[in-house]
Write an enzyme that holds these catalytic residues in place. Structure first.
Site, PDB file in Angstrom:
ATOM      1  N   LYS A  19       0.822  -1.158  -0.045  1.00 17.47           N
ATOM      2  CA  LYS A  19      -0.017   0.051  -0.032  1.00 17.47           C
ATOM      3  C   LYS A  19       0.932   1.322   0.027  1.00 17.47           C
ATOM      4  O   LYS A  19       0.472   2.170  -1.068  1.00 17.47           O
ATOM      5  CB  LYS A  19      -0.939  -0.187   1.327  1.00 17.47           C
ATOM      6  CG  LYS A  19      -1.749  -1.083   1.396  1.00 17.47           C
ATOM      7  CD  LYS A  19      -3.074  -0.854   2.430  1.00 17.47           C
ATOM      8  CE  LYS A  19      -2.229  -1.057   3.989  1.00 17.47           C
ATOM      9  NZ  LYS A  19      -1.564  -2.377   4.154  1.00 17.47           N
ATOM     10  N   ARG A  94      -9.582   1.249   8.545  1.00 19.12           N
ATOM     11  CA  ARG A  94      -8.938  -0.160   9.004  1.00 19.12           C
ATOM     12  C   ARG A  94     -10.095  -0.856   9.610  1.00 19.12           C
ATOM     13  O   ARG A  94      -9.922  -1.962   9.906  1.00 19.12           O
ATOM     14  CB  ARG A  94      -7.951   0.109  10.172  1.00 19.12           C
ATOM     15  CG  ARG A  94      -6.582   0.073   9.266  1.00 19.12           C
ATOM     16  CD  ARG A  94      -5.643   0.431  10.108  1.00 19.12           C
ATOM     17  NE  ARG A  94      -4.915  -0.690  10.733  1.00 19.12           N
ATOM     18  CZ  ARG A  94      -3.609  -0.570  11.363  1.00 19.12           C
ATOM     19  NH1 ARG A  94      -3.094   0.599  11.348  1.00 19.12           N
ATOM     20  NH2 ARG A  94      -3.083  -1.889  11.759  1.00 19.12           N
ATOM     21  N   ARG A 138      11.903  -4.706   5.348  1.00 17.87           N
ATOM     22  CA  ARG A 138      11.306  -3.157   5.327  1.00 17.87           C
ATOM     23  C   ARG A 138      11.966  -2.339   5.986  1.00 17.87           C
ATOM     24  O   ARG A 138      12.569  -2.389   7.178  1.00 17.87           O
ATOM     25  CB  ARG A 138       9.508  -3.053   5.448  1.00 17.87           C
ATOM     26  CG  ARG A 138       9.320  -1.481   5.398  1.00 17.87           C
ATOM     27  CD  ARG A 138       7.837  -1.858   5.262  1.00 17.87           C
ATOM     28  NE  ARG A 138       7.203  -2.060   6.268  1.00 17.87           N
ATOM     29  CZ  ARG A 138       5.727  -1.838   6.517  1.00 17.87           C
ATOM     30  NH1 ARG A 138       4.963  -1.754   5.461  1.00 17.87           N
ATOM     31  NH2 ARG A 138       5.354  -2.249   7.714  1.00 17.87           N
ATOM     32  N   ARG A 172      10.552   0.446  11.358  1.00 21.97           N
ATOM     33  CA  ARG A 172       9.159   0.435  12.454  1.00 21.97           C
ATOM     34  C   ARG A 172       9.475  -0.393  13.424  1.00 21.97           C
ATOM     35  O   ARG A 172       9.938  -1.730  13.076  1.00 21.97           O
ATOM     36  CB  ARG A 172       8.229  -0.012  11.318  1.00 21.97           C
ATOM     37  CG  ARG A 172       7.844   1.299  10.680  1.00 21.97           C
ATOM     38  CD  ARG A 172       6.547   1.030   9.767  1.00 21.97           C
ATOM     39  NE  ARG A 172       5.525   0.385  10.484  1.00 21.97           N
ATOM     40  CZ  ARG A 172       4.244   0.103  10.086  1.00 21.97           C
ATOM     41  NH1 ARG A 172       4.267   0.601   8.705  1.00 21.97           N
ATOM     42  NH2 ARG A 172       3.072  -0.440  10.610  1.00 21.97           N
ATOM     43  N   ARG A 183      -0.595  -8.951  13.238  1.00 21.82           N
ATOM     44  CA  ARG A 183      -1.260  -7.885  12.240  1.00 21.82           C
ATOM     45  C   ARG A 183      -1.871  -8.503  11.197  1.00 21.82           C
ATOM     46  O   ARG A 183      -2.974  -7.851  10.740  1.00 21.82           O
ATOM     47  CB  ARG A 183      -0.119  -6.711  11.846  1.00 21.82           C
ATOM     48  CG  ARG A 183      -0.108  -5.687  12.844  1.00 21.82           C
ATOM     49  CD  ARG A 183       1.593  -5.393  12.658  1.00 21.82           C
ATOM     50  NE  ARG A 183       1.696  -4.477  11.475  1.00 21.82           N
ATOM     51  CZ  ARG A 183       3.001  -4.389  10.790  1.00 21.82           C
ATOM     52  NH1 ARG A 183       4.029  -4.751  11.439  1.00 21.82           N
ATOM     53  NH2 ARG A 183       3.284  -3.464   9.918  1.00 21.82           N
TER      54      ARG A 183
HETATM   55  P1  ADP Z   1       1.910  -1.835   3.357  1.00 19.83           P
HETATM   56  O1  ADP Z   1       2.052  -0.327   3.298  1.00 19.83           O
HETATM   57  O2  ADP Z   1       0.943  -2.365   2.556  1.00 19.83           O
HETATM   58  O3  ADP Z   1       2.268  -2.382   4.694  1.00 19.83           O
HETATM   59  P2  ADP Z   1       4.760  -1.450   1.932  1.00 19.83           P
HETATM   60  O4  ADP Z   1       4.332  -0.716   0.869  1.00 19.83           O
HETATM   61  O5  ADP Z   1       5.354  -0.730   3.047  1.00 19.83           O
HETATM   62  O6  ADP Z   1       3.246  -2.322   2.392  1.00 19.83           O
HETATM   63  O7  ADP Z   1       5.528  -2.586   1.588  1.00 19.83           O
HETATM   64  C1  ADP Z   1       6.288  -3.752   2.470  1.00 19.83           C
HETATM   65  C2  ADP Z   1       7.879  -3.881   1.899  1.00 19.83           C
HETATM   66  O8  ADP Z   1       7.676  -4.649   0.686  1.00 19.83           O
HETATM   67  C3  ADP Z   1       8.645  -2.466   1.507  1.00 19.83           C
HETATM   68  O9  ADP Z   1       9.829  -2.737   1.893  1.00 19.83           O
HETATM   69  C4  ADP Z   1       8.536  -2.270   0.106  1.00 19.83           C
HETATM   70  O10 ADP Z   1       9.645  -1.720  -0.525  1.00 19.83           O
HETATM   71  C5  ADP Z   1       8.157  -3.900  -0.517  1.00 19.83           C
HETATM   72  N1  ADP Z   1       7.364  -4.107  -1.619  1.00 19.83           N
HETATM   73  C6  ADP Z   1       6.437  -3.258  -1.711  1.00 19.83           C
HETATM   74  N2  ADP Z   1       5.691  -3.707  -2.859  1.00 19.83           N
HETATM   75  C7  ADP Z   1       6.602  -4.843  -3.402  1.00 19.83           C
HETATM   76  C8  ADP Z   1       6.467  -5.699  -4.557  1.00 19.83           C
HETATM   77  N3  ADP Z   1       5.489  -5.648  -5.605  1.00 19.83           N
HETATM   78  N4  ADP Z   1       7.508  -6.318  -4.394  1.00 19.83           N
HETATM   79  C9  ADP Z   1       8.532  -6.573  -3.767  1.00 19.83           C
HETATM   80  N5  ADP Z   1       8.523  -5.788  -2.599  1.00 19.83           N
HETATM   81  C10 ADP Z   1       7.734  -4.895  -2.576  1.00 19.83           C
END
Ligand code: ADP
Length: 226
Positions: A19, A94, A138, A172, A183
């Site tokens: 997201k 949420r 992440r 985080r 979660r």
């Molecule tokens: P959310 O906001 O839904 O919790 P994030 O956008 O923070 O998810 O994504 C979680 C982690 O996965 C981040 O470190 C991001 O860089 C990585 N990520 C996001 N989309 C992809 C994807 N399509 N393929 C691989 N890694 C991804």
């Protein structure tokens, strides 16, 4: 702006579904702001008062903050003049009660002239094992909060943020295996009921979120119509 372009967008999906990543892409392409409730809450948690202490305790455990507080903070952000041209809500609402409260606020007479009602709800669909992998790896730039990943998205130059040149990065506190599992459970129990609510309103579009970041972005581009 073409008539068909969706500007008021809700981004839904399990934690780690992408997201934040896709909200950032959309925000840049459409020139509108994206809000993560988590970012707003972490901002509050950095304070020193009682509210800050309570919010910090809740998010460190992977729990949600009380509805009323979440809605109050979100409304405050959303109705700033710079966001009346469009917005992306990343991970909010949420739960069903928040979705209903949000609709009530967006459609209130006070804001009717701004057309703030939701145009589109994107649901990023990703299996649990992907999500766990994504969350554990992440991290983000400490200065501009651009998201990175140990395996999937490193900065172009190691240790230097692509966007602002920052050299410090943060993780985080709730991005651990244990909190991810809790979660995910919370998502299924509390957030998933929001999906049929938006589906009934004809706003929901599901997106396969398993591919690489730019492949998912391309799918979203077609749906949003930019
Ligand atoms: P959310 O906001 O839904 O919790 P994030 O956008 O923070 O998810 O994504 C979680 C982690 O996965 C981040 O470190 C991001 O860089 C990585 N990520 C996001 N989309 C992809 C994807 N399509 N393929 C691989 N890694 C991804």
């Amino acid at each position: 702006m073409p008539e068909t372009l969706k500007r008021n967008i809700v981004m839904m999906g399990a934690p780690g579904s992408g997201k934040g990543t896709q909200s950032a892409v959309l925000s840049e392409k459409l020139g509108i702001n994206a809000f993560s409730m988590g970012d707003i809450l972490r901002g509050v948690a950095r304070g020193t008062d009682e509210e800050a202490r309570q919010v910090k305790a809740l998010i460190d455990k992977g729990n949600m903050v009380p509805d009323q507080l979440a809605i109050r903070l979100m409304e405050k952000e959303l109705f700033k003049p710079e966001n009346q041209n469009g917005y992306i809500l990343d991970g909010f609402p949420r739960e069903l009660s928040q979705a209903k409260a949000l609709d009530k606020a967006l459609n209130s007479r006070k804001y009717a002239k701004y057309n703030m009602g939701i145009d589109l709800v994107l649901l990023l669909q990703v299996p649990d094992d992907y999500v766990i992998d994504r969350i554990i790896g992440r991290y983000a730039c400490a200065k501009c909060h651009t998201l990175y990943h140990e395996k999937f998205k490193q900065p172009h130059v190691f240790g230097i943020c692509d966007v602002c040149g920052g050299k410090e990065f943060t993780r985080r506190a709730d991005d651990t295996f244990e909190t991810v599992v809790s979660r995910l459970r919370l998502f299924r129990r509390v957030t998933a009921p929001v999906i049929p609510y938006y589906e009934m309103k004809g706003l929901l579009v599901c997106v396969d979120g398993t591919g690489p970041i730019d492949v998912v972005s391309e799918k979203i581009r077609k749906i949003v119509g930019y």
